[in-house]
Write a protein that holds these residues in place. Structure first.
Motif, PDB file in Angstrom:
ATOM      1  N   GLU A 164       0.712  18.718  15.033  1.00  0.00           N
ATOM      2  CA  GLU A 164       1.361  18.413  13.759  1.00  0.00           C
ATOM      3  C   GLU A 164       1.290  16.918  13.531  1.00  0.00           C
ATOM      4  O   GLU A 164       1.589  16.131  14.416  1.00  0.00           O
TER       5      GLU A 164
ATOM      6  N   ILE B 292       2.815  13.734  11.784  1.00  0.00           N
ATOM      7  CA  ILE B 292       4.058  13.273  11.173  1.00  0.00           C
ATOM      8  C   ILE B 292       3.706  12.162  10.202  1.00  0.00           C
ATOM      9  O   ILE B 292       3.075  11.176  10.567  1.00  0.00           O
TER      10      ILE B 292
ATOM     11  N   ARG C  42       4.229   8.977   8.303  1.00  0.00           N
ATOM     12  CA  ARG C  42       5.032   7.776   8.518  1.00  0.00           C
ATOM     13  C   ARG C  42       4.694   6.751   7.451  1.00  0.00           C
ATOM     14  O   ARG C  42       3.574   6.674   6.978  1.00  0.00           O
TER      15      ARG C  42
END
Length: 85
Positions: free
Chosen positions: A3, A5, A7
Motif C-alpha cells: 500500500e 501512503i 504524503r
C-alpha cells in the motif's frame, strides 16, 4: 500487496530546544526525525480513549478519587489497595 501512503511535504516552526529533543529521541530509537515525529503525531491523533477511560478522566478532573493509599509499609499499602476495590 504494497500500500502506498500518500504524503505531503510541509513545514513547521519549532523551538530549537524542542527540535533538538525530537532529534535525540529519534536517534535513541534509531529512526529518522521524520518517521519519529510522524509516529508521535499518529499516536496522538489515532489513539482516542474509550468511553470508560473518558469517564475516568472526567472523574479525576472533577477532583474525585478512589480512596486513600496508606504508604507507611507494604502491608498497609496492600490493605489500602484492596479496600479501594
Amino acid at each position: 500487496m504494497d500500500e502506498t501512503i500518500d504524503r505531503k511535504q510541509t513545514a513547521f516552526r519549532l523551538s530549537t530546544d524542542l527540535l533538538e529533543r525530537l532529534k535525540m529521541a529519534a536517534k535513541r530509537q534509531n529512526r529518522s526525525l521524520n518517521n519519529f515525529v510522524e509516529s508521535v503525531l499518529m499516536d496522538v491523533v489515532y489513539n482516542e480513549p474509550n468511553e470508560e477511560t473518558k469517564a475516568a478522566i472526567e472523574e479525576a478532573k472533577a477532583g474525585k478519587y478512589a480512596g486513600t493509599i496508606d504508604m507507611r509499609n507494604f502491608d498497609t499499602f496492600m490493605k489500602s489497595i484492596n479496600d479501594i476495590e
